[in-house]
Design a protein around this motif. Structure first.
Motif, PDB file in Angstrom:
ATOM      1  N   VAL A 469     -29.787  39.434 -15.298  1.00  0.00           N
ATOM      2  CA  VAL A 469     -31.208  39.626 -15.585  1.00  0.00           C
ATOM      3  C   VAL A 469     -31.484  39.442 -17.067  1.00  0.00           C
ATOM      4  O   VAL A 469     -32.424  38.741 -17.476  1.00  0.00           O
ATOM      5  CB  VAL A 469     -31.662  41.027 -15.111  1.00  0.00           C
ATOM      6  N   THR A 470     -30.665  40.052 -17.918  1.00  0.00           N
ATOM      7  CA  THR A 470     -30.858  39.951 -19.362  1.00  0.00           C
ATOM      8  C   THR A 470     -30.649  38.526 -19.848  1.00  0.00           C
ATOM      9  O   THR A 470     -31.447  37.992 -20.633  1.00  0.00           O
ATOM     10  CB  THR A 470     -29.883  40.898 -20.091  1.00  0.00           C
ATOM     11  N   TYR A 471     -29.577  37.888 -19.389  1.00  0.00           N
ATOM     12  CA  TYR A 471     -29.255  36.544 -19.869  1.00  0.00           C
ATOM     13  C   TYR A 471     -30.337  35.537 -19.477  1.00  0.00           C
ATOM     14  O   TYR A 471     -30.783  34.735 -20.308  1.00  0.00           O
ATOM     15  CB  TYR A 471     -27.900  36.107 -19.318  1.00  0.00           C
ATOM     16  N   VAL A 472     -30.778  35.601 -18.222  1.00  0.00           N
ATOM     17  CA  VAL A 472     -31.798  34.643 -17.776  1.00  0.00           C
ATOM     18  C   VAL A 472     -33.106  34.873 -18.515  1.00  0.00           C
ATOM     19  O   VAL A 472     -33.806  33.916 -18.881  1.00  0.00           O
ATOM     20  CB  VAL A 472     -31.991  34.764 -16.249  1.00  0.00           C
ATOM     21  N   SER A 473     -33.448  36.118 -18.768  1.00  0.00           N
ATOM     22  CA  SER A 473     -34.705  36.394 -19.470  1.00  0.00           C
ATOM     23  C   SER A 473     -34.674  35.892 -20.909  1.00  0.00           C
ATOM     24  O   SER A 473     -35.736  35.614 -21.485  1.00  0.00           O
ATOM     25  CB  SER A 473     -34.996  37.893 -19.443  1.00  0.00           C
ATOM     26  N   LEU A 474     -33.493  35.754 -21.494  1.00  0.00           N
ATOM     27  CA  LEU A 474     -33.374  35.282 -22.879  1.00  0.00           C
ATOM     28  C   LEU A 474     -33.246  33.772 -22.971  1.00  0.00           C
ATOM     29  O   LEU A 474     -33.309  33.216 -24.073  1.00  0.00           O
ATOM     30  CB  LEU A 474     -32.170  35.939 -23.555  1.00  0.00           C
ATOM     31  N   LEU A 475     -33.029  33.101 -21.841  1.00  0.00           N
ATOM     32  CA  LEU A 475     -32.858  31.651 -21.882  1.00  0.00           C
ATOM     33  C   LEU A 475     -34.172  30.958 -22.224  1.00  0.00           C
ATOM     34  O   LEU A 475     -35.241  31.387 -21.788  1.00  0.00           O
ATOM     35  CB  LEU A 475     -32.369  31.138 -20.524  1.00  0.00           C
ATOM     36  N   PRO A 476     -34.093  29.862 -22.981  1.00  0.00           N
ATOM     37  CA  PRO A 476     -35.315  29.063 -23.217  1.00  0.00           C
ATOM     38  C   PRO A 476     -35.868  28.540 -21.898  1.00  0.00           C
ATOM     39  O   PRO A 476     -35.124  28.249 -20.967  1.00  0.00           O
ATOM     40  CB  PRO A 476     -34.807  27.920 -24.121  1.00  0.00           C
ATOM     41  N   GLU A 477     -37.185  28.423 -21.825  1.00  0.00           N
ATOM     42  CA  GLU A 477     -37.828  28.027 -20.583  1.00  0.00           C
ATOM     43  C   GLU A 477     -37.334  26.681 -20.073  1.00  0.00           C
ATOM     44  O   GLU A 477     -37.187  26.459 -18.878  1.00  0.00           O
ATOM     45  CB  GLU A 477     -39.355  27.976 -20.774  1.00  0.00           C
ATOM     46  N   GLY A 478     -37.070  25.756 -20.987  1.00  0.00           N
ATOM     47  CA  GLY A 478     -36.625  24.433 -20.560  1.00  0.00           C
ATOM     48  C   GLY A 478     -35.224  24.407 -19.991  1.00  0.00           C
ATOM     49  O   GLY A 478     -34.827  23.435 -19.341  1.00  0.00           O
ATOM     50  N   ILE A 479     -34.468  25.453 -20.241  1.00  0.00           N
ATOM     51  CA  ILE A 479     -33.060  25.492 -19.804  1.00  0.00           C
ATOM     52  C   ILE A 479     -32.871  26.436 -18.621  1.00  0.00           C
ATOM     53  O   ILE A 479     -31.936  26.291 -17.836  1.00  0.00           O
ATOM     54  CB  ILE A 479     -32.176  25.918 -20.995  1.00  0.00           C
ATOM     55  N   LYS A 480     -33.789  27.380 -18.469  1.00  0.00           N
ATOM     56  CA  LYS A 480     -33.641  28.418 -17.447  1.00  0.00           C
ATOM     57  C   LYS A 480     -33.534  27.820 -16.038  1.00  0.00           C
ATOM     58  O   LYS A 480     -32.677  28.207 -15.248  1.00  0.00           O
ATOM     59  CB  LYS A 480     -34.832  29.374 -17.531  1.00  0.00           C
TER      60      LYS A 480
END
Length: 1621
Positions: A469-480
């Motif tokens: 949850v934490t890692y995905v929320s911190l990913l840039p939108e273009g990479i998520k």
């Protein structure tokens, strides 16, 4: 010595040709070739000193050496060899050394080039044959010595090439060597040759100057630059050989310092630190290498690169940056200290991980946190060090053989984002999707932590969820989006076990909502769903499906998917495991569809014609139904029944759309549900209404309509709640009722008018019968009335079926159509019988036997159907694979026969005689001739498959009680035959449980048990034998015993309730069954316990997880066996004589079982099987106690007291004390017997007296109802006082606490007789209360007073099931497997609770206590400080053998080859342990010799290395140390040989002339002889010693262990040699 011999030979002749020629004649033995090499090396030394008077003329010498080389050495090296052996390798090594000397002496560069060309030709031939897979001969293939010989020649002659003139040739040699070394070679000689090229040839060529060095380096780079898939040998083996070359050339490839700290040397300009390939190779070695040797090489080269960078003091950067990531390696002099600290910690961690020991590694892990602190700039939000270095550490931990280390590594990685925010890095994401997910596939990682309660969830699973949850929320939108898609696709790449896929799905389901997935993501999720279907754990499988559906709802971008995509995805879910209507998940899905329905991508075939006011979902569903009802033209010629997939999809979408509409109407009343449902189902209803009148409706259309109707009816049922208030269900029933007449007429026509004539029509028959059964059920729910359409169908169907079967039994030729109609008629008749049996309302006839009963009774049982004629078989076999085989058709036919017969036997069971002789002319043969029928049943069991035997078991259940007395052997045969079928089935098969239930109902029928016990024949013992087999089967098939005990207890309760006096006539003869149930419980393996834990965790989620609602709780846990038995016992009435006798008999058997367990093992461990069994015994006795009277207790009280004398575990001790307290409270008459227990001698008691003293601590409860309390108090005080002076501290502690309790009671009652004792007792108690200091005595006194059993527990108020089965086991330290929560008793409703039984918890605070509130924890106050340190001040660090040593490739001794590959420095010490007997001493000695670099260990037999004790102590040292076998009888010859070779023979023994170890100086060539463990060194061998050395000692014991003695001398030798060098 060799040089002396060489000088002597040279002095014999002035002509070198004569001398060399003499040596070159004869067999090419190792000794001859080595002598030639020594001689040529001596000539080479003389040639270097041309001033010597005795030097040979140059021309003469050159001619002689060329002759020796060309005529002898070259043919020897290139010639074939019959076998490749260590001796041959020794010859080759010596010949190559001699050739090198010849080349030096000849001084002819052209000749050198020619020799290199020849060797290169041989090397290329080896490579060609390796690549082409050609047959390899001994002369040139890798299996022969050709490759090895070519390598040896090039090693010897290659350095003599001229860098400029022979540069092209040198490059070719390098290329060929690289191609061989880094190519693909299988294990064996080919692999050895490749390793030789990598370990000897390439490093040697690399030292030939800048040209060769650059060629080697460029070759290494070019090889690694190729794609791995197309490069032969790509993988760990190639990385290993690259690192072998790099480690050997590290000093040459890295810049070196000259005077003035300026880089110098021929390699100026070649700095591998600036090349990305160099660092990637090191990372591959650290993270991917499977062998420790390669990893150590990589670590050594990394350490050298860092050291060189620090020494040079110059800035250095490796290649360009990759995106936002820094360079793989950089060095800035300004940050030297920080960089050194980072790399020192990094290398320390990697070195420590090689130890694979968690207690060594765990203290080092805080340094890994420091690496991240150093590697990330929080201000700039960027990586300072490339994150791939950190990933190497984690990958090494993930791939460890030690699963504890793997779990530690995974946990540490998942905790990274708890305290820090790491910048985004593509490598980090790739690592998560790659190695991390591979590691997460290991189920054992998800086990509970110590002390964690069962069902509380996996700590690692929770960390995984938080991390994702934490890692995905911190990913840039273009990479998520790409990351989540790759993550899900990775989940489809392997078959997952149930536990990992569950927690991965749960983590995904908690990712915050985002528009991340399109059609491709939805397909990937569907593939993951299919991965979950391979596991047998149904609950976990269902829960995973629930989480994956939630993932889809959270992550799918609805604008990229259509309703069609969603519906196809939903069909991947199993509705009977996850997506059931009425669950919270179904509601969540409906809400998701409602909110997003206007956003879904429009399908090209979706039309909203005729739905002007409806939503797009309604338009899609209406169109879906219309398209489904239409029968495509291409299907009209197809005779096979359509697949059920489409029907299930349409039914699910219809119900979803209706429920969405209902949800919408809660907010705006625009449209009634009835109108919407009618809009959807109008096409279906129109078609169904025409069934009865239109005979020309396409067959496939009728099939599809009936499939949809049936699927709608089944899917509409609400899960977990009543359907009475469900408007949709009511409307659907009304629709079905309106079409009942049309459908029933259609089905009647199809089944009775010979319209079903092919094999594929049998599927239709099955469909028609299911629909007919559903129509019957619907009509019965709504209300059964005369004149109902079903009435008009059942009777004609029954009569027509009988007529067909009678007509086809006339012996006509078996045509396919006739046979199919016969099967159809029998199936229809079976359906009618089942319907009438289950629903008495359908009973059309009176109890008098009608035509159907007479027909069924005269059926020829087990009659098989003949195959159709040969000319008709063509069409039969041309039908598709979905058609049933003929054998399966016959089995179904026989099965239906027994269904009908089962109905007949149930209806006329009163007419079944006990013997056939009673009726002369039976009018119902199958009923009135039971012996023949039972024999036919046995025959049916032999021909029917296991999934068709259920009706046969049901018939046996009716017949066996009637025949058990007269035909016992036949009944026993039926028992055996039925058990054989059950035991052959797997409990994962769906049919297992239904068959097992039918088997138990048949064999353990109450009538059967009663009759068998009455006659006490063989059947009685056979039933008990089967009973124990079922219990044994339960150990591997959980839930089997549950079925047996549940059925037996229920049948006994019913039988007892039907008899006025409540007799347990059969139960008393089978009390062993209840006994085994009371003590039942298997000890699960770790993996089984994990599954149990996770299932409990899912169950505890309740309605939050739809799988708990949809999947029926089968109550197959082992706990339910004991719950069933305990609830059965609670229902028994102590005032009923038969009940009372049964319970007393059970109690005696329980006490006998306890005594037997105690005798089987006098000492047993906590939570062992013995502990658990004894614990269950006393729990059951506590449950039974209220039903015991004084007379019975007087017979068992001595056994109870005797059990208290035994040294029991804590939980059992509390139960025994509790039951004694209850006995004495209820029957004070037993107090004299209790006082007698204190009169035994102290040896009898040991510490068990504490049990009786604990009872006295509840004396207030015991004497509560005694009128005259003073006498009892007086007796108690006298008893306790004598034990206050015991020498045992624990006894004194318990006695003083009892004294405190009794004295307070005396003061309350004021007993005058004790006034004289007041001062003594109170002073004693005050002394205990006010003892000084903080020692254990004071702590234990405080703790025992706070102990729950004395401070909180109340024997009367706490008497309930929860205390017995949950609270007390929890507080007494029993494993969680033994805790049975009270809600499990409540959930088990098969046996009701007695309304008068106390099973609720009292008002005491016992349930609120935790084990930590009372358990003794004698741990220092600082015990936890070390674990909480952020970083340890010092940690264990194993010595790295690479640190100060570079591989020496010129070692000549054969036994040093292995050590040379390791890069070890090998001394000249030989250790002789031939006299040692014990494998443990030899194993430890082997380890010591390897660590300190002894050259060889001599043992009496090489077989010792296979001994487990040896291997345990040696820890694989035998793999890296040369071992030589010399038997004790051969020692004298061996010692004399070594003396001749210049060794000093040193004995480790105390003799009259022995020298002190501290004063002895070891020669370099030393041989240590160690003595036997008992006898030391024999006298005959002492005479062979040059010196004896003894170890000075100061103690009394005269000798040390032989391994310890040897280790001391080996270390002293090593220490002295290190000082010399």
């Amino acid at each position: 010595m060799e040089w002396v011999l060489a000088e002597a030979l040279l002095a014999q002749s002035r002509d070198p040709r004569v001398l060399l020629g003499a040596l070159c004649r004869g067999d090419a033995s190792a000794e001859r070739v080595e002598t030639l090499r020594f001689l040529l090396q001596r000539l080479e030394d003389k040639e270097e000193r041309r001033g010597d008077a005795d030097a040979y003329p140059a021309t003469l010498l050159q001619e002689a050496v060329r002759e020796a080389a060309v005529g002898y050495l070259v043919p020897l090296l290139r010639g074939p060899d019959p076998e490749s052996s260590p001796l041959r390798r020794r010859v080759l090594r010596a010949a190559a050394g001699a050739l090198r000397s010849c080349v030096h002496l000849a001084g002819d560069p052209q000749w050198v080039a020619a020799l290199v060309e020849e060797a290169l030709h041989d090397l290329l031939a080896v490579r060609l044959e390796c690549r082409e897979g050609a047959p390899q001969d001994a002369s040139c293939g890798p299996e022969g010595p050709g490759g090895e010989a070519a390598v040896e020649v090039l090693v010897a002659v290659g350095p003599c090439l001229r860098p400029r003139e022979d540069g092209a040739l040198l490059k070719r040699v390098v290329q060929a060597a690289l191609a061989l070394a880094l190519g693909e070679a299988e294990a064996g000689p080919a692999e050895e040759t490749a390793a030789l090229a990598a370990g000897r040839l390439l490093p040697t060529l690399g030292r030939c100057g800048e040209v060769a060095l650059r060629a080697v380096w460029e070759g290494l780079r070019a090889t690694s630059a190729r794609p791995r898939a197309s490069t032969p040998g790509a993988g760990p083996s190639r990385v290993g050989r690259q690192l072998l070359v790099l480690s050997a050339l590290a000093e040459k490839l890295l810049p070196e310092l000259g005077a003035g700290r300026v880089p110098r040397g021929p390699e100026t300009g070649l700095d591998v630190r600036r090349c990305c390939h160099f660092w990637r190779t090191l990372q591959a070695g650290l993270a991917q290498a499977e062998d420790a040797l390669t990893r150590k090489r990589a670590l050594h080269v990394l350490q050298r690169a860092v050291e060189v960078s620090a020494e040079l003091g110059a800035d250095c950067t490796c290649g360009p940056r990759e995106g936002n990531d820094p360079s793989l390696f950089w060095w800035y002099e300004k940050k030297k200290d920080e960089l050194l600290k980072f790399w020192e910690n990094y290398i320390l961690i990697m070195e420590t991980l090689e130890g694979n020991q968690i207690h060594v590694i765990k203290p080092v892990l805080p340094k890994l946190n420091n690496l991240f602190d150093c590697a990330v700039s929080e201000e700039k939000g960027v990586w300072l060090f490339h994150p791939s270095w950190h990933m190497c550490i984690y990958k090494r931990m993930f791939e460890s053989e030690n699963k504890i280390l793997t779990k530690e590594g995974v946990t540490h990685f998942l905790e990274l984002y708890e305290t820090r925010v790491l910048p985004f890095s593509p490598e980090f994401s790739e690592f998560i999707i790659g190695p991390l997910m591979d590691a997460l596939s290991e189920s054992s990682l998800y086990s509970r932590s110590p002390g964690q309660l069962m069902g509380s969830g996996s700590p690692l699973g929770l960390k995984l969820q938080t991390f994702l949850v934490t890692y995905v929320s911190l990913l840039p939108e273009g990479i998520k989006n790409g990351f989540l898609l790759n993550f899900i696709q990775k989940m489809t790449s392997r078959h997952w076990c149930a536990v990992p896929i569950l927690f991965l799905s749960k983590a995904l389901a908690n990712v915050p909502r985002c528009k991340a997935l399109g059609v491709e993501g939805l397909l990937a999720l569907r593939d993951v769903l299919q991965c979950t279907m391979i596991t047998h754990q149904i609950l976990l499988r269902g829960a995973a499906q629930c989480y994956l559906l939630q993932t889809a709802m959270n992550l799918v971008d609805v604008e990229k998917v259509s309703f069609s995509d969603v519906s196809t995805f939903l069909m991947s879910l199993r509705q009977d495991e996850s997506l059931g209507r009425g669950t919270s998940l179904w509601t969540e899905l409906c809400d998701w569809l409602r909110v997003n329905e206007s956003c879904f991508r429009q399908s090209s075939n979706c039309s909203s014609i005729g739905l002007h006011e409806t939503s797009s979902l309604n338009a899609y569903v209406k169109n879906l139904v219309q398209e489904y009802i239409k029968s495509p033209a291409w299907e009209r010629e197809n005779s096979f029944m359509p697949d059920w997939f489409e029907a299930k999809l349409v039914a699910m979408m219809v119900l979803l759309a209706v429920d969405v509409e209902e949800m919408r109407n809660q907010y705006s009343e625009k449209r009634r549900i009835q109108n919407v449902l009618r809009i959807f189902l109008d096409p279906l209803l129109d078609a169904l209404m025409k069934f009865g009148t239109n005979a020309y409706i396409p067959l496939l259309k009728t099939d599809r309509c009936l499939q949809l109707l049936l699927t709608l009816s089944h899917t509409c049922l609400l899960k977990g709640s009543s359907t009475q208030d469900d408007e949709v269900f009511t409307l659907l029933q009304n629709f079905i009722m309106s079409s009942t007449e049309s459908i029933s007429e259609f089905i009647l026509r199809r089944l009775t008018m010979n319209e079903l004539s092919s094999v594929s029509d049998l599927d239709r028959c099955h469909l028609y019968l299911m629909v007919l059964t559903e129509l019957i059920n619907v009509n019965l729910k709504i209300g059964w009335k005369r004149g109902n359409p079903i009435w008009r169908v059942i009777s004609p169907l029954k009569n027509a079926s009988i007529q067909h079967l009678q007509e086809m039994s006339t012996g006509q030729e078996p045509a396919l159509g006739r046979q199919i109609q016969k099967v159809v008629s029998m199936a229809a008749l079976a359906m009618v019988c089942e319907a009438i049996d289950q629903k008495p309302e359908l009973q059309l006839d009176s109890l008098d036997a009608g035509p159907m009963e007479r027909f069924l009774s005269s059926l020829q049982l087990n009659q098989t159907l003949q195959k159709p004629h040969t000319e008709e078989q063509g069409s039969f076999f041309e039908e598709s694979s979905s058609s049933q085989g003929w054998g399966k058709i016959v089995a179904q036919y026989v099965h239906d026969q027994w269904v009908c017969l089962s109905f007949l036997l149930k209806k006329y069971h009163t007419l079944i005689p006990t013997t056939e002789s009673e009726i002369l002319e039976p009018f119902l043969p199958a009923v009135q001739m039971p012996v023949r029928t039972l024999q036919s049943a046995l025959e049916a069991l032999t021909i029917l498959p296991s999934d068709q035997v259920l009706p046969v078991f049901q018939c046996m259940r009716i017949l066996v009680p009637k025949l058990l007395t007269s035909c016992e052997s036949l009944c026993m045969e039926s028992f055996d035959m039925a058990w054989k079928i059950i035991s052959s089935l797997s409990n994962t098969q769906l049919i297992f449980w239904s068959n097992l239930k039918a088997f138990v109902q048949f064999v353990f029928d109450n009538k059967v048990l009663t009759i068998a016990a009455k006659i006490k024949g063989q059947a009685y013992f056979k039933i008990k034998e089967i009973m124990y087999k079922i219990i044994e089967m339960s150990a591997i098939k959980t839930g089997v015993f549950n079925t047996l005990i549940n059925y037996c207890c229920q049948s006994w309760i019913v039988s007892a309730s039907n008899v006025p006096q409540g007799s347990l006539s059969s139960a008393k003869n089978y009390s062993e069954l209840v006994l085994e149930a009371c003590i039942f419980g298997t000890v699960f393996r770790r993996d089984q316990r994990l599954i149990q834990d996770v299932q409990t965790f899912i169950e505890n989620l309740g309605h939050q997880c739809a799988a708990n609602i949809v999947i029926e709780n089968t109550e197959r846990e082992d706990h339910y066996v004991r719950i069933c038995a305990v609830k059965f016992l609670c229902l028994l009435d102590g005032s009923n004589m038969s009940h009372k006798l049964f319970m007393e008999d059970l109690a005696i058997k329980l006490l006998e079982k306890d005594e037997l367990v105690s005798k089987s093992r006098t000492r047993y461990y906590v939570n062992s099987l013995q502990h658990r069994v004894k614990n269950r015994i006393w729990q059951t006795l506590l449950v039974l106690f209220p039903k015991f009277d004084q007379n019975f207790l007087s017979g068992i009280i001595d056994k109870i007291f005797q059990a208290a004398f035994i040294n029991n575990q804590a939980s059992i001790k509390y139960f025994i004390e509790w039951i004694i307290i209850l006995i004495l409270h209820k029957f004070p008459q037993f107090l004299p017997k209790f006082w007698d227990c204190f009169s035994y001698g102290e040896e009898k008691f040991k510490t068990s007296i504490c049990t009786f003293l604990s009872v006295l601590l509840h004396l207030d409860i015991i004497i509560q109802d005694i009128p005259e309390k003073k006498l009892t108090l007086k007796q108690a005080l006298i008893v306790v006082l004598q034990w206050c002076f015991s020498h045992n501290f624990s006894i004194r502690l318990y006695a003083l606490l009892a004294l405190k309790k009794i004295w307070s009671m005396c003061k309350t009652l004021y007993v005058e007789e004790f006034d004289a004792l007041t001062s003594v007792i109170e002073s004693s108690l005050n002394q205990v209360e006010n003892m000084h200091g903080a020692g254990n005595a004071k702590k234990n006194w405080q703790r025992i007073q706070e102990h729950f059993f004395f401070a909180t527990f109340h024997p009367l108020k706490d008497y309930c099931l929860e205390t017995i089965f949950y609270i007390l086991p929890r507080l007494s330290g029993l494993i969680e497997d033994e805790w049975i929560a009270i809600d499990k008793f409540a959930r088990f409703t098969d046996i009701p609770f007695d309304a008068g039984f106390q099973w609720y918890l009292s008002q005491t605070q016992l349930c609120e206590l935790k084990p930590g509130d009372w358990s003794q924890q004698d741990i220092g106050s600082n015990s936890g400080e070390a674990d909480n340190q952020s970083e340890w001040t010092d940690v264990q660090k194993k010595i790295n053998p690479w640190k100060n040593n570079v591989p020496d490739l010129e070692l000549e001794l054969e036994f040093q080859d292995r050590a040379a590959k390791l890069g070890k420095s090998v001394g000249r010490l030989i250790v002789v342990g031939s006299l040692i007997d014990k494998p443990t001493n030899l194993g430890g000695l082997c380890r010591t010799c390897e660590i300190f670099g002894a050259s060889v260990l001599v043992v009496g037999s090489l077989h010792c290395i296979n001994d487990k004790q040896f291997q345990h102590l040696s820890v694989s040292a035998e793999q890296w140390l040369p071992l030589v076998e010399v038997k004790p009888s051969q020692l004298i010859d061996y010692l004399q040989q070594k003396k001749a070779e210049g060794y000093t023979i040193i004995g480790v023994e105390q003799t009259a002339k022995s020298l002190d170890l501290t004063q002895y100086c070891f020669p370099e060539k030393s041989l240590l002889l160690l003595g036997n463990e008992r006898e030391g060194i024999p006298a005959n061998l002492i005479q062979q010693l040059d010196v004896c050395v003894e170890i000075p000692q100061q103690g009394i014991i005269r000798s040390l262990n032989v391994h310890v003695s040897g280790a001391l001398l080996i270390w002293e030798y090593t220490r002295q040699q290190r000082l010399k060098h």
